[in-house]
Design an enzyme around this catalytic site. Structure first.
Site, PDB file in Angstrom:
ATOM      1  N   LYS A 168       0.863  -1.185   0.000  1.00 49.74           N
ATOM      2  CA  LYS A 168       0.000   0.000   0.000  1.00 49.74           C
ATOM      3  C   LYS A 168       0.896   1.230   0.000  1.00 49.74           C
ATOM      4  CE  LYS A 168      -1.831   2.976   2.138  1.00 49.74           C
ATOM      5  NZ  LYS A 168      -1.832   4.478   1.929  1.00 49.74           N
ATOM      6  N   GLU A 172      10.008   2.152  10.650  1.00 51.08           N
ATOM      7  CA  GLU A 172      10.997   3.224  10.526  1.00 51.08           C
ATOM      8  C   GLU A 172      10.216   4.526  10.567  1.00 51.08           C
ATOM      9  OE1 GLU A 172      13.714   5.451   7.311  1.00 51.08           O
ATOM     10  OE2 GLU A 172      13.469   3.297   6.992  1.00 51.08           O
ATOM     11  N   CYS A 212      14.115  10.998   6.384  1.00 53.26           N
ATOM     12  CA  CYS A 212      14.015  10.583   7.787  1.00 53.26           C
ATOM     13  C   CYS A 212      15.348  10.734   8.511  1.00 53.26           C
ATOM     14  CB  CYS A 212      13.510   9.158   7.886  1.00 53.26           C
ATOM     15  SG  CYS A 212      14.555   7.938   7.076  1.00 53.26           S
ATOM     16  N   GLU A 215       9.556  17.244  14.371  1.00 47.87           N
ATOM     17  CA  GLU A 215      10.053  16.906  13.041  1.00 47.87           C
ATOM     18  C   GLU A 215       9.349  17.784  12.008  1.00 47.87           C
ATOM     19  OE1 GLU A 215      11.145  12.890  10.619  1.00 47.87           O
ATOM     20  OE2 GLU A 215       9.106  13.039  11.376  1.00 47.87           O
TER      21      GLU A 215
END
Length: 519
Positions: free
Chosen positions: A194, A269, A303, A400
């Site tokens: 997905k 992650e 990331c 973030e």
């Protein structure tokens, strides 16, 4: 800073691809067939350059996921028995086709995500490398250990866990899809993929490539859709044994809850607020290159980006001035222009989020030393930004942002630097610049991060473990570490016939009196 507007040959290919590949829309790939959503619903994906419609996409839901999960379950019964040598051949063919179509992949990825074409070419190449790496490990994926004991031979082996769900993000989606799917296939698992709804295009191309390479029908299945529809159904489906997810930390928490009833194994992650620590004894020229590259490349949507720079007080002013100068000179513009260094952010919603931190920084008392504004009237273009005079408790140092935005914080000594570096909820990566060897080892071991680079930007070596601690993830990718997720370890104990088993029931049963029975 310049906003490039020139026309380049990549635009010709982009027009061809838009007419030939995208005009008909994107469909699911289930059981070896290209199909529409069972509901008939679709959604639009947009171009980050001007937010116009790029392609219409089939919108998957629980019915589509169920069909894909059943296809993966059925295919698993035969795929798990395919030899590692045969899986190696197929995965190498996939890598060959990725390399042959690297330019097409790069252009489509740039169109879909806004990432600069200069980086997407290498992302396509890394995708091929991922498949080759795991192709060569497929023959040994089930290998275990010999563990002799008195009277027994114990040996272990690894077996594929079954059908797995792979949910990939919108930043460099092609490369990250290969990073998850290649080891799953090498292990003998089947996959339901997905992709992120903001960047669905290259997932379709990857499915085409795997099918052309001869991957058996149902081994890889693709379902487009949204997290609350297709994503939720995938994480809850009883035939899916595990979920590999790359994305935002809050979403990871939702996936854990959704998979709890079926006891799904998860590999996450997640987010990061990664520090790069620059001591005054470092090679400052090299450190500058690495700091600028690791936050402003890939639009800052990475990331492992070093979004906090901790700089020793004696060099803070000079070093931040040099960062600001470099940030102002970065070429921002058309992602298909080979000279562009930063393209538009992926989606208007993410664009608005990043812009909101410019006001936040000023409200918290930080200085915008470079950037801090949108560029142009159309699209999602943001100027490369540097915040100075920041403190670690500020939102700009804790949250973030996931854009081309760097927060610079001063420190006095090693102890303070380590305390600042660890004082966030994330722990994905860390970067350290110093020429003091003992401090480098000491600091790296004290840093709360899954990965640390000393005197380097993020340079990946595929056999090494990749993953984070704290709110940055669960588990490790890379090398045989991936097989620990996609496979179960089984121990088999074989008796040599020399041990004695305790014997029960061989004597005469004792007589029980009526008084004892009534007691």
């Amino acid at each position: 800073m310049t906003l490039s507007e020139a026309t380049h040959p990549n635009h010709d290919l982009a027009r061809q691809l838009r007419d030939s590949r995208l005009s008909g829309g994107l469909r699911h790939f289930i059981g070896g067939q290209w199909v529409e959503a069972q509901s008939g619903r679709t959604f639009d994906a947009h171009s980050p350059t001007d937010n116009t419609r790029l392609v219409t996409v089939a919108e998957g839901d629980a019915a589509d996921i169920d069909r894909a999960a059943r296809a993966a379950h059925d295919a698993f019964q035969t795929w798990k028995e395919v030899s590692g040598a045969e899986r190696r051949k197929i995965l190498h063919r996939i890598a060959d086709l990725i390399e042959q179509r690297a330019q097409e992949i790069a252009v489509l990825e740039s169109m879909d995500t806004g990432q600069a074409i200069r980086f997407m070419k290498s992302a396509a190449t890394r995708g091929a490398e991922n498949f080759r790496f795991y192709a060569d490990r497929a023959p040994s994926a089930q290998d275990g250990q010999s563990l002799p004991a008195p009277g027994f031979i114990n040996y272990t082996l690894r077996q594929p866990i079954g059908p797995v769900g792979v949910i990939t993000p919108w930043n460099t989606p092609f490369m990250l899809s290969t990073w998850k799917i290649a080891p799953a296939l090498a292990a003998g698992c089947t996959v339901v993929h997905k992709p992120a709804e903001w960047s669905p295009v290259t997932a379709t191309l990857l499915a085409e490539i795997m099918d052309e390479a001869g991957l058996p029908k149902g081994v890889h299945n693709l379902v487009h859709g949204f997290g609350e529809g297709a994503g939720k159904a995938l994480t809850e489906h009883p035939l899916i044994q595990a979920i590999a997810f790359v994305g935002e930390t809050t979403t990871g928490s939702h996936i854990m809850r959704q998979g709890a009833d079926t006891l799904k194994r998860v590999h996450f992650e997640l987010g990061g607020k990664n520090p790069v620590v620059v001591f005054d004894d470092a090679d400052l020229d090299k450190a500058l290159d690495a700091v600028v590259f690791m936050i402003y490349s890939l639009n800052g949507e990475r990331c492992t980006s070093s979004s906090r720079v901790l700089i020793q007080e004696g060099i803070y002013d000079e070093f931040t001035a040099r960062i600001a100068e470099r940030a102002r000179n970065i070429r921002v513009g058309d992602p298909l222009d080979p000279e562009t260094e930063i393209g538009p952010l992926v989606h208007p919603r993410h664009f608005d989020k990043v812009l909101s931190y410019f006001d936040t920084a000023q409200q918290e008392g930080a200085t915008i030393a470079a950037g801090g504004k949108r560029l142009g009237e159309a699209g999602n273009y943001v100027s490369p930004t540097l915040f100075t005079g920041a403190r670690n408790e500020m939102k700009i140092a804790q949250e973030e942002i996931f854009g081309p935005v760097l927060t610079a914080i001063p420190f006095s000594d090693e102890a303070e630097a380590l305390a600042l570096a660890n004082d966030v909820r994330y722990g994905l990566a860390g970067y350290l610049w110093t020429n003091d060897l003992t401090r480098a080892h000491r600091f790296a071991q004290g840093l709360q991060a899954g990965m640390v680079w000393v005197n380097s930007e993020n340079v990946r070596h595929l056999p090494t473990p990749f993953g984070g601690v704290k709110n940055s993830g669960i588990g490790r990718d890379g090398g045989d570490y991936s097989f620990e997720f996609y496979m179960e370890t089984k121990n088999i104990a074989v008796s040599l016939g020399t041990h004695k088993t305790a014997r029960l029931g061989v004597g005469k049963a004792p007589t029980i009196t009526k008084e004892e029975a009534d007691a």
